[in-house]
Each structure stands twice: as C-alpha cells, then as structure tokens.
Design a protein around this motif. Structure first.
Motif, PDB file in Angstrom:
ATOM      1  N   GLN A   1       0.824  -1.203   0.000  1.00 40.91           N
ATOM      2  CA  GLN A   1       0.000   0.000   0.000  1.00 40.91           C
ATOM      3  C   GLN A   1       0.863   1.260   0.000  1.00 40.91           C
ATOM      4  O   GLN A   1       0.606   2.204  -0.744  1.00 40.91           O
ATOM      5  CB  GLN A   1      -0.933   0.024   1.209  1.00 40.91           C
TER       6      GLN A   1
ATOM      7  N   ARG B   1      -5.782   1.169  -2.406  1.00 39.47           N
ATOM      8  CA  ARG B   1      -6.838   0.174  -2.224  1.00 39.47           C
ATOM      9  C   ARG B   1      -6.319  -1.233  -1.943  1.00 39.47           C
ATOM     10  O   ARG B   1      -7.087  -2.118  -1.623  1.00 39.47           O
ATOM     11  CB  ARG B   1      -7.743   0.140  -3.460  1.00 39.47           C
TER      12      ARG B   1
ATOM     13  N   GLN C   1      -5.564  -7.050   2.287  1.00 39.22           N
ATOM     14  CA  GLN C   1      -6.942  -6.628   2.057  1.00 39.22           C
ATOM     15  C   GLN C   1      -7.043  -5.861   0.740  1.00 39.22           C
ATOM     16  O   GLN C   1      -6.096  -5.190   0.332  1.00 39.22           O
ATOM     17  CB  GLN C   1      -7.434  -5.698   3.174  1.00 39.22           C
TER      18      GLN C   1
ATOM     19  N   VAL D   1      -9.227  -2.881  -0.235  1.00 41.13           N
ATOM     20  CA  VAL D   1     -10.053  -1.905   0.462  1.00 41.13           C
ATOM     21  C   VAL D   1     -11.114  -1.337  -0.488  1.00 41.13           C
ATOM     22  O   VAL D   1     -10.830  -1.057  -1.656  1.00 41.13           O
ATOM     23  CB  VAL D   1      -9.179  -0.762   1.020  1.00 41.13           C
TER      24      VAL D   1
ATOM     25  N   ASP E   1     -16.016  -5.684  -1.250  1.00 42.30           N
ATOM     26  CA  ASP E   1     -16.284  -6.931  -0.528  1.00 42.30           C
ATOM     27  C   ASP E   1     -16.764  -7.959  -1.540  1.00 42.30           C
ATOM     28  O   ASP E   1     -17.956  -8.038  -1.869  1.00 42.30           O
ATOM     29  CB  ASP E   1     -17.334  -6.698   0.563  1.00 42.30           C
TER      30      ASP E   1
ATOM     31  N   LYS F   1     -14.347  -4.369   2.430  1.00 43.48           N
ATOM     32  CA  LYS F   1     -13.011  -4.902   2.189  1.00 43.48           C
ATOM     33  C   LYS F   1     -13.092  -6.391   1.898  1.00 43.48           C
ATOM     34  O   LYS F   1     -14.063  -7.072   2.279  1.00 43.48           O
ATOM     35  CB  LYS F   1     -12.099  -4.658   3.389  1.00 43.48           C
TER      36      LYS F   1
END
Length: 662
Positions: free
Chosen positions: A435, A446, A483, A485, A488, A506
């Motif tokens: 990130q 993200r 993750q 971000v 989902d 997420k």
C-alpha cells in the motif's frame, strides 16, 4: 613572471635614478637615455609620448604621458604594455642609504598582455633567446625592494595561452598592492570584470620573494562576485598552480561564479543547489590539475552532505568519492514525483511539466552514497547504500542495500539524458508494504498486503505523463495476509449484489499472487490468484497506467460452508478510473458460463447415448453374425470385415466343388 617583475622593477629604478642623477639635463633627454637603456636591456621598444615631469624632493620620481612597450616578435596581440600615463616615486633617503623603497607606482588605464606562444615561448621573459641584454647581473634585477603602494586605475590584463588555446581577460581593473617587506608579506586588493562578471579579490602572501620565485607559500584569498563569497586560507603557488588549505564558500545560485569561470551555470534541481550552494572543508589543487576535498561539508538548498571528493580533469571533468547525507531528494533528477498530480489516485492525470536533467551534463561522477532516506520520485527508500555513476549525462543508481516500505530493495535505476530523456529500472522489493509503495507510485491505496514485488521497466519522454504512457516492462507480485479496500467480493457473491463497495468494505485474503507485462503504459495480467478461508478468486485484464483506468475481470468462488451452503461462483467486472472504479456482475460471462455448462452436459449425454448404441450393435453382431468387434474398430468396419470373410468362405467352397473335392 618573476623575470617580468624583476626586470620591470630594475628598469623603473633605472629610469628614476637617471632622472635623479641627471637632474641638470632636461627631462626629455633623460627619458631618451632611459628609453634607450630599456630597449637594450629588454629587446623591446619603449615609447614615452608627451612630457616627462621629474620630481626631486621630498621624493625622487617621474610622471610620464602615454607609454607603450612592444610585444615579442611572434605576438599578434599588439603592445605588451600600454598606459595613458605612469607615475613612479622612490624614497630618496632610503636610496642614499643603498635601499630601494618605492613609495608609489600608479598606472593610468594600463593594458598588459601576457602570452604564451604555440611553441611555449613566454612574452614576459627578457634577455637571452627572448632578446635584450638583461641578466641576473643587471643592477636591480636581484635587488630586493619594498613598495608602499601600487595603484592601477581603469586597467586591463589579457592572458593568452596559444598553446593551450585559452584566453582570459580582466577589464575595468581598480587595484592596489603593497610590499612592505621584500622577503615578508605582501597584499593586493583588486576589483575587475572577467567574462562580463564583476568581482573583488583580496589576497595576502606570507613570503613575497619566494612567491615571486614560483614557490608554494602561505596565502589567503577572499573573493566576492555577485552573491557568492569564497575564502581560502592555506598555501599556494602561481608557477604550478598548487594550493592546499581550508575553504569556506557560499556560491549562491552558481550564476555569478559560473559566469566568472566562463562556463554555463548548471541547471541544478530544486533541493540540490538550484538557489544555494555552500562548500567548506580542506581543499587541495595539485600541479597535475587534480582537486581534492576532505572533511567537506556541502549544503545544497538546505540539503546537508558530508563529502570526501576528488576531481580529475578531462574533457568533461569527473568527480569521485563518497557522500553521506540524512534525507536526500533526487526526485527532480530521477523523473519527478510519483502519485500523479495533486490528489494521488483521485487526480485526473500525471504531471506534464518538463523534467530538467541538464545538470547531468555538467560533469561525470562516481560516488559511493550513504543516506538515511532517498527519494527517487516514483519510489522512496529508507537507509540506503548505493553507488551513483554519471557518464555523459547517463546516471545509474546501483542499490547495494536499502530499506524500503518496511522491507528491503535491491537493483538499479537509470536516468539517461544524453539525447531525449529516458528511464529504466530493474528493482526487487522483499517483504515490503504494498500500500505504501502504490501510494508513492500512483497515489493508489486500495491494496494492502506485505510481500514481494519485482518490476523491470524502460520508458522515454519529457515528463512523467509521457514516461508512464510509453512504459514497457514486466514483473510479479506475491502478497500474504492483506486486504482489498473498498470492495467486498464475498458479500457480492452471497447477495449477488454489486453495492458492496465504498467505505468500510473490504476483501481479506491470505495470499495474492500474479505476474504482469507492461506495453505502451498498459499493465496486462492473466494469472492473478486470490485465496482466503472462504473465497478463491482468479483475475485477468488490463490496467492502463497512463490513463489511470482499468478493465479487469475477477472470477470469484465462495467456498461452501460446513452445512453445504455457498459454493457460488460469479464473475465480477471492474472498469472506470482509479478515482471512480465501477463494479458490475458480468452477466454476459454468466450467460456464457451457463451455456458452456449446458453444452457440456448435452455433449456428455450425446457421448453416453453413442456409447450405448455402439454396445448394442456389438452384442447383436456377436449373437446374430458371430462376429466380434475388435478394439479400435467401428461397427461399419466390423460389418465390412464380416462380409469379406463370408465371401471368401463361399468362394473357397465353390472352388472346391469344381475341383471335385469333398
């Protein structure tokens, strides 16, 4: 130079003594005698125009009108010396005591030409092969003297080295010099213009006679030009241009000092000397023309460097050594900042301002770099050990050891400014925070995760925008426990609803791997694999780095739960810009997948029916015709073989009957 000074002093004394000794004779006749003697001693022609005015008390002296001294026969520069007038004074009482004490010399608008011919001849040498009868035995040549004050007003000095092809000219000279002790200290205070740049210099030498002889002696120099100041305290000698001592210099933006040196001011980047360059330390200049700085402190626009440097003269010049710094920002040299324009991923594009790497053309370099942090624009490093080389405007940063984004980085980074700007890199990040890296590179935040990233790229263009759009390369990524971000995927699958995006959403994964190629600024991937405890997703598609858009398809499968529920598979299409991505279930892909499943089922049923019929045919052949189908043989081939066999049997029986067989 020492011959010139000593010869001139001897001739000055000769002229003044002639005036003093022959005061009863008209000054013009005395001047003629002195001129004749001068011409004989030097082999040059001295011309004094206008009147010659002697003085006898309290000082013995003479004032002349315009004066010229001819140059060496090989010179094409005109007179060696010309002045609108000279004024010379001696201390009469000191002269009677046998000492030469010059109380004053003033030259009005003099022009002095010093030359070295293509053969190495020097026009300031008199006597011998250079012409004239002056020798070390000439009265006054070896005699020490003192000088209370020498003044030059509106003067010009030209030095032309025809052998080296160099020419230096000082104009508008206003200078004073004092030599209170011939074997002791001497001082000069000079203001002039060189290469169109005004400057002022104050200098002291500790032993005038030894300095005059070309030896290295104690020397101080203070130089001011424009906003630049320079102070040197140590030892120096003019004959071999040797010097060593302590230097303290505030060179400003380098424009004034560069103009004085007759070179173009380097276009240094912001943060690296564009507005201010300060240097201090122990310096040495050798007879071979090499320069050395030890224990140096360099401040470039507030960026502090500790340096030990060596300069080697060449066509371009080269600096080598080691540099230690705290935070060092090379973003403006390495291609500008990453993250696009202001706003990171929310920005509409990359910076389009031209990247100026002209500073790379100033000088070659090979530096061992040790810094606490290093900003290369597209990427930022922590504590770094690297070797930076620059050869003919091509800079290579070889990273031996560096901390970056919570991990380590190795590889190299190239900036080539020889013609149009190009860049290349071959970098490996290990255990890094993705990130943070993507935030610096493209303002993209993200994707979270820690792992490895390799990337190899090359591009060319005048700005970051063009560099990104023309990028070619390849790489791979392997992350763990991260993750995605703002998305989902599991929620989308469970509800078949694409609204599971935005703040608070997420997708957690245990592993994410993939490889990519970059062509024309477009990153293409076909083998992305995301795995978690309840989800498996495979991805393929394009990310347009230049346009900051994506067209990417993810085929995700929610793993079935312990109760047997779940097990859903759905393709997700991600399009739009980085700032405003769009998510949609890929209905076309869903339909195509469903049709593919139905087609597969129908094909399986067809093949099963075909196998069933073929089995029935084989059984009937065996029961009714007594023929067994062989492996790999079709029904048609079996029937044909059976017919051929029956025909052969009937033909054999008929033949046997004709022959009277049983």
């Amino acid at each position: 130079m020492r011959w010139m000074v000593r010869s001139v002093i001897a001739l000055v004394v000769l002229l003044v003594l002639a005036v003093g000794a022959l005061f009863a004779i008209p000054a013009e006749k005395i001047a003629a005698i002195a001129v004749g003697k001068f011409n004989t001693l030097t082999g040059r022609e001295l011309v004094i125009a206008g009147s010659v005015r002697p003085s006898f008390y309290p000082q013995l002296g003479v004032t002349t009108g315009p004066v010229t001294v001819s140059n060496a026969a090989w010179s094409k520069e005109g007179p060696m010396l010309q002045a609108e007038g000279l004024s010379i004074a001696l201390d009469l009482s000191a002269l009677i005591a046998g000492d030469i004490k010059i109380t004053g010399i003033e030259a009005i608008a003099p022009k002095i030409v010093l030359e070295r011919s293509a053969k190495g001849e020097e026009n300031w040498l008199f006597g011998g092969a250079a012409g004239g009868t002056v020798t070390t035995e000439t009265p006054g040549v070896g005699k020490g003297f003192t000088l209370d004050k020498a003044v030059i007003s509106g003067g010009t000095i030209v030095y032309a080295d025809h052998k080296a092809g160099t020419r230096v000219e000082l104009s508008q000279i206003e200078a004073t010099a004092t030599i209170p002790d011939y074997v002791g200290a001497a001082q000069v205070d000079l203001s002039a213009v060189m290469n169109g740049q005004a400057f002022r210099a104050k200098g002291d030498v500790a032993q005038f006679q030894e300095f005059l002889d070309g030896k290295v002696v104690g020397a101080d120099l203070d130089l001011t030009t424009g906003a630049a100041t320079l102070a040197f305290k140590g030892r120096a000698g003019w004959a071999s241009l040797e010097a060593d001592g302590d230097l303290v210099a505030d060179l400003g933006d380098l424009r004034a000092i560069s103009a004085l040196a007759g070179v173009q001011a380097p276009g240094l980047p912001a943060g690296l000397g564009r507005t201010s360059v300060q240097v201090s330390g122990a310096v040495t200049h050798t007879a071979k023309g090499t320069g050395h700085l030890r224990g140096g402190a360099v401040v470039l626009d507030g960026t502090k460097l500790a340096v030990d440097l060596d300069y080697t003269p060449s066509a371009r010049g080269k600096i080598s050594g080691k540099v230690t710094a705290g935070a060092l920002n090379l973003a403006s040299v390495a291609g500008g900042e990453g993250g696009g324009a202001s706003g990171g991923a929310q920005a509409s594009g990359w910076p389009k301002e031209a990247i100026d790497v002209s500073a790379l053309g100033a000088m070659d370099a090979e530096l061992a770099l040790s810094v606490e942090s290093l900003d290369l624009g597209l990427v930022k490093l922590g504590p770094t050990r690297a070797v930076v080389t620059n050869e003919r405007s091509r800079m290579v940063v070889d990273i031996a050891k560096a901390s970056a984004y919570g991990g380590a980085i190795s590889g190299n980074f190239v900036v080539n400014g020889r013609q149009s700007l190009s860049m290349a890199g071959d970098l490996a990040f290990r255990g890094m925070d993705l990130q943070a890296l993507l935030r610096d590179f493209g303002g993209y935040e993200r994707l979270l995760g820690r792992g490895d990233l390799t990337v190899k790229f090359i591009s060319g263009g005048p700005n970051v925008d063009t560099l990104i759009r023309r990028m070619e390369g390849s790489g791979s990524i392997a992350l763990t426990r991260g993750q995605i971000v703002g998305l989902d995927i599991g929620g989308m699958l469970r509800r078949m609803d694409t609204s599971y995006v935005g703040a608070g959403q997420k997708t957690v994964f245990d592993a994410l791997t993939g490889s990519f190629v970059i062509g024309g600024g477009v990153l293409h991937n076909e083998d992305a694999l995301l795995q978690s405890s309840d989800l498996v997703a495979r991805g393929a598609g394009d990310v347009d780095l230049g346009a900051r858009t994506q067209s990417y398809r993810i085929k995700a499968t929610a793993l079935p739960g312990a109760d047997g529920s779940g097990g859903l598979t759905a393709p997700l299409l991600i399009t739009g810009t980085w700032a405003k991505p769009k998510f949609a279930l890929d209905l076309q892909s869903l339909a195509e997948d469903k049709l593919a499943v139905e087609a597969a089922k129908a094909e399986a049923a067809l093949q099963a029916k075909k196998a069933e019929l073929e089995a029935q045919a084989r059984a009937k052949l065996e029961s009714e015709l007594g023929v067994v189908q062989q492996d790999g043989e079709s029904v048609e081939d079996t029937l044909r073989r059976a017919a051929d066999q029956a025909l052969q049997e009937q033909a054999a029986k008929a033949l046997q009957g004709l022959l009277g067989g049983n």
